[in-house]
Design an enzyme around this catalytic site. Sequence first.
Site, mmCIF file in Angstrom:
data_model
loop_
_atom_site.group_PDB
_atom_site.id
_atom_site.type_symbol
_atom_site.label_atom_id
_atom_site.label_comp_id
_atom_site.label_asym_id
_atom_site.label_seq_id
_atom_site.Cartn_x
_atom_site.Cartn_y
_atom_site.Cartn_z
ATOM 1 N N ASN A 235 -7.389 3.604 -11.267
ATOM 2 C CA ASN A 235 -6.381 2.552 -11.088
ATOM 3 C C ASN A 235 -5.016 3.120 -11.472
ATOM 4 O OD1 ASN A 235 -5.354 -0.146 -10.723
ATOM 5 N ND2 ASN A 235 -5.266 -0.345 -12.958
ATOM 6 N N HIS B 206 -1.365 1.595 -13.010
ATOM 7 C CA HIS B 206 -0.722 0.409 -13.573
ATOM 8 C C HIS B 206 0.736 0.766 -13.870
ATOM 9 C CE1 HIS B 206 -0.480 -3.444 -15.535
ATOM 10 N NE2 HIS B 206 0.157 -2.861 -16.537
ATOM 11 N N GLY C 44 0.778 -1.232 0.000
ATOM 12 C CA GLY C 44 0.000 0.000 0.000
ATOM 13 C C GLY C 44 0.812 1.286 0.000
HETATM 14 C C1 GAR Z 1 2.265 -0.711 -7.832
HETATM 15 O O1 GAR Z 1 3.449 -0.756 -8.567
HETATM 16 C C2 GAR Z 1 1.069 -0.655 -8.765
HETATM 17 O O2 GAR Z 1 1.314 0.100 -9.923
HETATM 18 C C3 GAR Z 1 0.877 -2.099 -9.106
HETATM 19 O O3 GAR Z 1 1.088 -2.778 -7.896
HETATM 20 C C4 GAR Z 1 2.029 -2.037 -7.097
HETATM 21 C C5 GAR Z 1 1.414 -1.826 -5.739
HETATM 22 O O4 GAR Z 1 2.322 -1.225 -4.862
HETATM 23 N N1 GAR Z 1 -0.424 -2.353 -9.637
HETATM 24 C C6 GAR Z 1 -0.676 -3.232 -10.605
HETATM 25 O O5 GAR Z 1 0.176 -3.939 -11.100
HETATM 26 C C7 GAR Z 1 -2.126 -3.303 -11.021
HETATM 27 N N2 GAR Z 1 -2.259 -3.951 -12.298
HETATM 28 P P1 GAR Z 1 1.817 -0.580 -3.517
HETATM 29 O O6 GAR Z 1 0.964 -1.643 -2.819
HETATM 30 O O7 GAR Z 1 3.068 -0.299 -2.752
HETATM 31 O O8 GAR Z 1 1.029 0.656 -3.837
#
Ligand code: GAR
Length: 217
Positions: free
Chosen positions: A107, A109, A12
């Site tokens: 979202n 990505h 998160g």
């Molecule tokens: C982030 O890099 C986000 O862009 C990616 O997951 C990570 C979450 O990090 N999301 C995806 O790949 C969605 N398709 P976080 O939990 O530290 O924010």
Amino acid sequence: MKRIVILISGRGSNMEAIHRACAEEGWPAAVVAVLSNQPTASGLAWAAERGIATASIDHRAHADRAAFDAALAAEIDRHQPDLVVLAGFMRILTPDFVARYAGRLLNIHPSLLPAFSGLRTHERALQTGCKVAGATVHFVTAELDYGPIVLQAVVPVLAGDTADTLSARVLVSEHQIYPLAVRWFVEDRLVLGSDGVMRHTGNAPQWLFPTPDSRDT
Ligand code: GAR
């Protein structure tokens, strides 16, 4: 005061960046709940420590995707959100769920969409020999990792990069563009054109290139 619900699956860090910017910059908004499909997501504890309502809705406890999405929507709706923010929420959502939050579901990505939707984005960018990588904030539509783009950040691919080093560099840029995109939403600065393109009402640049700091990360 706009009500933001954030969905996470893990650490998160984007949630933290959004929550911090909201408080420090005095947005007309508040993060009212953080929800996760993973009961062990470390971001849940971080949010709870700050007095934010949290809940986990374990996808494994539901018979199918539709049942999980219905339970998730019921929990989200208890918080009456103006905006639902997917921040590393690693579940494919049903068209019904997406339609329920149409126009208020964002979202992030970790690629320059429409390139490299789906998983393993950094590995695939490196295998392809890309010279730049980045991240995209977009409104969610029924198609995976698609929908009107709000902001994109571009970072260089450097010699010797691994998926981990590239991911870390992209993540720094995510923490810059996601709070900005959410701020634009809560300040009513985004408008969807009849051409399907999302624009900032004041023509602010909808891209970000790296600063020297983020290049070194
Ligand atoms: C982030 O890099 C986000 O862009 C990616 O997951 C990570 C979450 O990090 N999301 C995806 O790949 C969605 N398709 P976080 O939990 O530290 O924010």
